[in-house]
Design an enzyme around this catalytic site. Structure first.
Site, PDB file in Angstrom:
ATOM      1  N   ALA A  29      37.043  -6.027  53.678  1.00  0.00           N
ATOM      2  CA  ALA A  29      37.984  -6.157  52.559  1.00  0.00           C
ATOM      3  C   ALA A  29      37.283  -6.598  51.283  1.00  0.00           C
ATOM      4  CB  ALA A  29      39.106  -7.110  52.935  1.00  0.00           C
ATOM      5  N   LYS A  51      36.839 -10.104  58.764  1.00  0.00           N
ATOM      6  CA  LYS A  51      36.643 -11.288  59.612  1.00  0.00           C
ATOM      7  C   LYS A  51      37.017 -12.565  58.882  1.00  0.00           C
ATOM      8  CE  LYS A  51      31.600 -11.690  58.942  1.00  0.00           C
ATOM      9  NZ  LYS A  51      30.303 -11.634  59.609  1.00  0.00           N
ATOM     10  N   GLN A  63      29.035 -11.891  39.919  1.00  0.00           N
ATOM     11  CA  GLN A  63      29.190 -12.555  38.624  1.00  0.00           C
ATOM     12  C   GLN A  63      29.079 -11.585  37.458  1.00  0.00           C
ATOM     13  OE1 GLN A  63      26.153 -15.579  38.506  1.00  0.00           O
ATOM     14  NE2 GLN A  63      27.100 -16.820  40.099  1.00  0.00           N
ATOM     15  N   GLY A  64      27.933 -10.878  37.417  1.00  0.00           N
ATOM     16  CA  GLY A  64      27.546 -10.135  36.207  1.00  0.00           C
ATOM     17  C   GLY A  64      28.541  -9.084  35.777  1.00  0.00           C
ATOM     18  N   GLY A  65      28.794  -8.093  36.631  1.00  0.00           N
ATOM     19  CA  GLY A  65      29.753  -7.067  36.245  1.00  0.00           C
ATOM     20  C   GLY A  65      29.485  -5.729  36.881  1.00  0.00           C
ATOM     21  N   GLU A 129      21.665  -6.129  31.464  1.00  0.00           N
ATOM     22  CA  GLU A 129      20.975  -6.765  32.587  1.00  0.00           C
ATOM     23  C   GLU A 129      19.635  -6.078  32.772  1.00  0.00           C
ATOM     24  OE1 GLU A 129      23.369  -8.626  35.908  1.00  0.00           O
ATOM     25  OE2 GLU A 129      24.698  -6.995  35.349  1.00  0.00           O
ATOM     26  N   HIS A 243      16.932 -11.891  44.436  1.00  0.00           N
ATOM     27  CA  HIS A 243      17.304 -12.216  43.054  1.00  0.00           C
ATOM     28  C   HIS A 243      16.385 -13.328  42.570  1.00  0.00           C
ATOM     29  CE1 HIS A 243      19.547 -13.082  39.471  1.00  0.00           C
ATOM     30  NE2 HIS A 243      20.343 -12.044  39.721  1.00  0.00           N
ATOM     31  N   ARG A 289      14.055  -6.680  39.086  1.00  0.00           N
ATOM     32  CA  ARG A 289      14.151  -7.941  39.832  1.00  0.00           C
ATOM     33  C   ARG A 289      12.967  -8.205  40.752  1.00  0.00           C
ATOM     34  NH1 ARG A 289      20.605  -7.956  41.347  1.00  0.00           N
ATOM     35  NH2 ARG A 289      21.233  -8.355  39.201  1.00  0.00           N
ATOM     36  N   HIS A 350      19.342 -11.252  48.182  1.00  0.00           N
ATOM     37  CA  HIS A 350      20.548 -11.051  47.378  1.00  0.00           C
ATOM     38  C   HIS A 350      21.318  -9.787  47.747  1.00  0.00           C
ATOM     39  CE1 HIS A 350      23.147 -11.301  43.934  1.00  0.00           C
ATOM     40  NE2 HIS A 350      22.685 -10.197  43.401  1.00  0.00           N
ATOM     41  N   GLU A 374      28.058  -1.822  50.383  1.00  0.00           N
ATOM     42  CA  GLU A 374      26.703  -2.299  50.707  1.00  0.00           C
ATOM     43  C   GLU A 374      26.298  -1.956  52.139  1.00  0.00           C
ATOM     44  OE1 GLU A 374      25.961  -6.220  49.084  1.00  0.00           O
ATOM     45  OE2 GLU A 374      24.077  -6.386  50.213  1.00  0.00           O
ATOM     46  N   ARG A 385      17.488  -1.759  43.521  1.00  0.00           N
ATOM     47  CA  ARG A 385      18.815  -1.516  42.954  1.00  0.00           C
ATOM     48  C   ARG A 385      18.847  -1.927  41.493  1.00  0.00           C
ATOM     49  NH1 ARG A 385      23.931  -5.209  42.832  1.00  0.00           N
ATOM     50  NH2 ARG A 385      22.292  -6.766  42.888  1.00  0.00           N
TER      51      ARG A 385
HETATM   52  C1  LIG Z   1      26.381 -14.003  44.227  1.00  0.00           C
HETATM   53  C2  LIG Z   1      26.445 -12.507  44.087  1.00  0.00           C
HETATM   54  C3  LIG Z   1      26.566 -11.946  42.821  1.00  0.00           C
HETATM   55  C4  LIG Z   1      26.619 -10.548  42.687  1.00  0.00           C
HETATM   56  N1  LIG Z   1      26.803 -10.024  41.426  1.00  0.00           N
HETATM   57  C5  LIG Z   1      26.957  -8.667  41.305  1.00  0.00           C
HETATM   58  C6  LIG Z   1      27.263  -8.081  40.052  1.00  0.00           C
HETATM   59  O1  LIG Z   1      27.419  -8.766  39.048  1.00  0.00           O
HETATM   60  N2  LIG Z   1      27.410  -6.738  39.998  1.00  0.00           N
HETATM   61  C7  LIG Z   1      27.253  -5.930  41.080  1.00  0.00           C
HETATM   62  O2  LIG Z   1      27.390  -4.710  40.971  1.00  0.00           O
HETATM   63  N3  LIG Z   1      26.978  -6.470  42.284  1.00  0.00           N
HETATM   64  C8  LIG Z   1      26.840  -7.815  42.422  1.00  0.00           C
HETATM   65  N4  LIG Z   1      26.573  -8.345  43.649  1.00  0.00           N
HETATM   66  C9  LIG Z   1      26.515  -7.449  44.813  1.00  0.00           C
HETATM   67  C10 LIG Z   1      27.929  -6.988  45.142  1.00  0.00           C
HETATM   68  O3  LIG Z   1      28.800  -8.066  44.997  1.00  0.00           O
HETATM   69  C11 LIG Z   1      28.017  -6.460  46.560  1.00  0.00           C
HETATM   70  O4  LIG Z   1      27.011  -5.519  46.795  1.00  0.00           O
HETATM   71  C12 LIG Z   1      29.363  -5.772  46.779  1.00  0.00           C
HETATM   72  O5  LIG Z   1      30.412  -6.622  46.393  1.00  0.00           O
HETATM   73  C13 LIG Z   1      29.517  -5.387  48.245  1.00  0.00           C
HETATM   74  O6  LIG Z   1      30.842  -4.965  48.441  1.00  0.00           O
HETATM   75  P1  LIG Z   1      31.316  -4.470  49.863  1.00  0.00           P
HETATM   76  O7  LIG Z   1      32.731  -4.139  49.731  1.00  0.00           O
HETATM   77  O8  LIG Z   1      30.382  -3.443  50.352  1.00  0.00           O
HETATM   78  O9  LIG Z   1      31.082  -5.729  50.819  1.00  0.00           O
HETATM   79  P2  LIG Z   1      31.609  -7.225  50.739  1.00  0.00           P
HETATM   80  O10 LIG Z   1      32.213  -7.548  49.435  1.00  0.00           O
HETATM   81  O11 LIG Z   1      30.478  -8.084  51.194  1.00  0.00           O
HETATM   82  O12 LIG Z   1      32.763  -7.262  51.820  1.00  0.00           O
HETATM   83  C14 LIG Z   1      32.465  -7.158  53.181  1.00  0.00           C
HETATM   84  C15 LIG Z   1      33.755  -7.294  53.966  1.00  0.00           C
HETATM   85  O13 LIG Z   1      33.493  -6.994  55.337  1.00  0.00           O
HETATM   86  C16 LIG Z   1      34.056  -7.982  56.151  1.00  0.00           C
HETATM   87  N5  LIG Z   1      33.276  -8.055  57.403  1.00  0.00           N
HETATM   88  C17 LIG Z   1      31.948  -8.262  57.559  1.00  0.00           C
HETATM   89  N6  LIG Z   1      31.625  -8.286  58.868  1.00  0.00           N
HETATM   90  C18 LIG Z   1      32.769  -8.083  59.551  1.00  0.00           C
HETATM   91  C19 LIG Z   1      33.110  -8.022  60.926  1.00  0.00           C
HETATM   92  N7  LIG Z   1      32.204  -8.194  61.907  1.00  0.00           N
HETATM   93  N8  LIG Z   1      34.394  -7.804  61.259  1.00  0.00           N
HETATM   94  C20 LIG Z   1      35.349  -7.655  60.307  1.00  0.00           C
HETATM   95  N9  LIG Z   1      35.084  -7.716  58.995  1.00  0.00           N
HETATM   96  C21 LIG Z   1      33.821  -7.927  58.620  1.00  0.00           C
HETATM   97  C22 LIG Z   1      33.988  -9.250  55.325  1.00  0.00           C
HETATM   98  O14 LIG Z   1      34.917 -10.215  55.808  1.00  0.00           O
HETATM   99  C23 LIG Z   1      34.358  -8.680  53.951  1.00  0.00           C
HETATM  100  O15 LIG Z   1      35.751  -8.567  53.847  1.00  0.00           O
HETATM  101  C24 LIG Z   1      26.531  -9.728  43.820  1.00  0.00           C
HETATM  102  C25 LIG Z   1      26.412 -10.299  45.086  1.00  0.00           C
HETATM  103  C26 LIG Z   1      26.386 -11.669  45.230  1.00  0.00           C
HETATM  104  C27 LIG Z   1      26.278 -12.267  46.603  1.00  0.00           C
END
Ligand SMILES: Cc1cc2nc3c(=O)[nH]c(=O)nc-3n(C[C@H](O)[C@H](O)[C@H](O)COP(=O)(O)OP(=O)(O)OC[C@H]3O[C@@H](n4cnc5c(N)ncnc54)[C@H](O)[C@@H]3O)c2cc1C
Length: 531
Positions: A29, A51, A63-65, A129, A243, A289, A350, A374, A385
């Site tokens: 989510a 989870k 944070q960034g965008g 950035e 990072h 980076r 990161h 991701e 990246r």
């Molecule tokens: C501190 C920080 C700052 C960042 N800043 C930026 C930014 O400014 N710009 C940018 O583009 N990117 C940024 N990133 C990277 C970016 O946030 C992530 O790459 C992106 O949000 C990943 O999205 P996602 O939906 O793939 O996964 P996530 O947002 O990580 O969501 C994963 C989901 O999977 C669920 N999950 C995981 N394992 C299980 C399991 N076994 N069973 C059920 N559910 C599970 C979790 O509960 C969660 O809901 C940042 C990352 C971090 C940590």
């Protein structure tokens, strides 16, 4: 070897387990999973599994965008060029074109849901950035992730066709002859079998496997491990982005200091208060980076292990506390005030580029198993990246996955794999902390073959000697996934005997285009392939 099929032995008795039927299961989510769920047709019965609450995702922490080429001086072509440059020769160009070309549409999708990003009078306030040649990052102060996650979650809650299953841990993905047919989840100590003809893995990356990480420990790549056990090909597992500017809070947590700070003028200084980045890279503080992270480690070593600092003092309290609200408040809790203090920083794991190999519609090699965000390896990032391309990736490919499912959706028969011969429980490991610490030192910013080889052996020896097993609960599954992914990461790092992007080998410090303009592909019980 730890991986021998499903992580739990429960498949032998699947008939005794409660099961539920859906059209589409979306696991995760974050931005990717929620975008997928929201873009599926409303006639489909969708379950969105996570989870933890949506507030625990990497998305929520961003944070960034979001990088989108919408500025008056910008173009898709320039966004493509910057992404390819940072990716160091191994980006998948069609995927980069899709990512950047569909960026404006992704932004409109959020705006249509009510997102009102920071403005400069009438125009979007675009920030800069590292390695972007233009100001191109759309943001909401310095908590863009929280802002968009809340908007997406609010919309998910309004949709009648989407059921939310929080606190539900993806354990394994079920396959039958024709591909994926559901998954097993653990909910409050009970296993539940979710059946569906389509499963989307959007479970995020595996940076949380490292001890020093900007991600939560829960960013442990569970979905990638489950897909691997189900036969999906993994790609690029060796590429982990560190990072450069992470701060350690009083409680020992690692907290990211967004790159937008450097984008808006903050600089790095050594203990003598001298700027040093231009000694290492012509891009200075805004070099990619991996370059900045390595420069910080080299400068730290050069000055005998003393601390490196981020200096934003000249930006002034008013701007810092308003523009970087979250960072300012977090640092203040540790008694650091950016307008007067130098902030001690060091690199931290990161973002993970590797994951489940997918095509431009998020399809994996396992029929009916999709992936995005991701967790996926679409090839958009190559070996590194470009900052703020990952929220964009979740939005663009989350939507594409849904469009594909909408187009081809058809019901499938009941699973037939349940008596298949791959139902052994895997053995367990208990020492998760040791694994995390070892990953930091062996598979961190700088790697070397001798240590990687020793770590691979350590993992295999552990597999043999700890076979007595962990409990079959979500901690046990988490630990087993962690070891499985660590093995894959270390194995891929060992095989890439060159340095490229985020992967730096001290024993092979040069890029080798002849041998390695390729991707390392790993698949269950198959030989590793480079292509
Ligand atoms: C501190 C920080 C700052 C960042 N800043 C930026 C930014 O400014 N710009 C940018 O583009 N990117 C940024 N990133 C990277 C970016 O946030 C992530 O790459 C992106 O949000 C990943 O999205 P996602 O939906 O793939 O996964 P996530 O947002 O990580 O969501 C994963 C989901 O999977 C669920 N999950 C995981 N394992 C299980 C399991 N076994 N069973 C059920 N559910 C599970 C979790 O509960 C969660 O809901 C940042 C990352 C971090 C940590």
């Amino acid at each position: 070897m730890i991986e021998r099929g499903y992580i739990t032995s429960v498949w032998k008795n699947i008939g005794n387990i409660e099961s539920k039927q859906y059209d589409v299961i979306v696991v995760g989510a974050g931005v990717a999973g929620m975008t997928t769920a929201l873009s599926l047709e409303s006639k489909l019965k969708v379950v969105l599994v996570s989870k933890e609450a949506f507030t625990e995702s990497s998305t929520y922490k961003a944070q960034g965008g979001i990088a989108v080429a919408v500025g008056p001086d910008d173009s898709i072509a320039e966004h493509i060029t910057d992404t390819l440059n940072v990716g160091q020769g191994i980006c998948r160009e069609e995927a980069v074109s899709v990512l950047t070309g569909e960026g404006p549409k992704a932004l409109e999708f959020l705006q249509a849901l009510g997102a009102d990003f920071c403005h400069n009078q009438t125009e979007l306030d675009l920030t800069r950035e590292a390695a972007h040649s233009r100001n191109r990052v759309v943001h909401y102060y310095d908590y863009t992730g929280k802002y968009i996650a809340e908007i997406l979650a609010c919309e998910v809650n309004r949709r009648h066709n989407i059921e939310r299953l929080n606190a539900s841990f993806l354990v394994d993905i079920a396959t039958e002859d024709n591909g994926c047919c559901g998954c097993l989840i653990e909910q409050g100590g009970e296993l539940v079998y979710l059946r569906a003809s389509t499963v989307v893995v959007a479970t995020g990356g595996y940076s949380g496997l490292f001890n020093r990480s900007t991600n939560e420990v829960s960013a442990s790549g569970d979905g990638i491990a489950a897909a691997y056990r189900a036969g999906a090909v993994l790609a690029d597992m060796e590429f982990v982005q560190f990072h450069p500017t992470a701060f350690t809070t009083l409680s020992g947590k690692v907290f990211l200091l967004t790159e937008a700070l450097r984008g808006e003028g903050a600089v790095l200084r050594n203990y003598k208060r001298e700027r040093f980045m231009f000694d290492y890279h012509p891009g200075g503080e805004l070099a990619p980076r991996d370059e900045v992270s390595r420069a910080i480690l080299q400068e730290t070593a050069r000055q005998g292990g003393k601390m490196i600092y981020l200096d934003a003092r000249h930006l002034g309290k008013e701007h810092l506390s308003e523009r970087f609200k979250q960072v300012y408040a977090e640092l203040a809790k540790s008694n650091y005030f950016m307008e007067k203090d130098l902030i001690p920083i060091a690199p931290a794991a990161h973002y993970t580029i590797g994951g489940i190999k997918s095509d431009l519609w998020g399809r994996t090699n396992v029929p009916c198993l999709y992936t995005c965000g991701e967790a996926a390896a679409t090839g958009v990032h190559g070996a590194n990246r470009l900052a703020s391309n990952s929220l964009l990736e979740g939005l663009v490919f989350g939507r594409r996955v849904a469009l594909h499912i909408n187009g081809v959706f058809c019901a499938k028969k009941e699973p037939s794999m349940l008596s298949a011969g791959v139902t052994e429980a895997t053995g367990g490991y208990t020492d998760l902390e040791a694994l995390r610490t070892k990953l930091d030192s062996v598979a961190g910013v700088v790697r070397c073959g001798k240590d990687l080889k020793a770590m691979l052996k350590w993992i295999s020896d552990g597999a043999k000697s700890h076979r007595d097993g962990l409990a079959e609960d979500n901690h046990g599954y988490h630990v087993q996934n962690a070891y499985q992914l660590a093995r894959l990461l270390v194995e891929a790092s060992l095989l890439r005997t060159e340095s490229r992007g985020t992967h730096y080998r001290s024993d092979f410090p040069k890029k080798n285009d002849e041998g390695f303009k390729k991707h390392i592909l790993q698949q269950w019980e198959k030989k590793v392939v480079m292509q």
